[in-house]
Design a protein around this motif. Structure first.
Motif: not given
Length: 159
Positions: A55, A57, A70, A74-75, A79, A97
């Protein structure tokens, strides 16, 4: 490309950079023809190219606050820590968020990328002598690499 209202349109390239925020090292650069969507398209392709499935950002300015961008982040499992653009419209960044403490940190740290672009302009790419995407892209990549090399002694001294 026009930089603002009332400004003339000029043929231009746009340089895009992806920076690792912990150490402020550039991990990817792209050069594109200047269009209205070039920034967001380059950001999506750079995030897609990140290896692994951890993950991450993605911090960005208000120009990236669109529903499409956005949703794409996310896909991709990223983030989107994008600054909210609430001027005459609704932001695509919602409370799920903005309530995280990391969101405020990302917005503060994302300004480090401006140091890179200031350094690149000072290193001779404010007005390039080269023509064509291949040559200007090569110079942009080389200059970003030099920026990383300048940063290394500071990183090694801190370790």
């Amino acid at each position: 490309y026009r930089k603002g209202n009332g400004q003339p349109a000029k043929l231009a390239f746009m340089g895009h950079a992806l920076m690792e925020n912990r150490n402020a090292l550039v991990v990817d650069v792209r050069l594109t023809a200047a269009t209205g969507l070039a920034e967001r398209e380059a950001a999506v392709s750079m995030v897609e190219a990140i290896p692994g499935r951890h993950r991450i950002t993605v911090g960005a300015d208000k120009a990236y606050d669109t529903k499409d961008f956005v949703a794409n982040m996310r896909e991709l499992g990223a983030a989107p820590h994008v600054a909210q653009n609430t001027r005459n419209r609704r932001s695509a960044i919602d409370g799920r968020t903005t309530h995280h403490p990391g969101y405020a940190v990302s917005l503060r740290i994302r300004k480090r990328i401006e140091e890179l672009f200031g350094w690149i302009k000072g290193a001779g790419l404010r007005k390039t002598r080269h023509r064509g995407t291949a040559r200007v892209g090569w110079m942009f990549t080389l200059t970003a690499t030099a920026y990383n090399l300048i940063r290394l002694p500071k990183l090694l001294a801190a370790a």
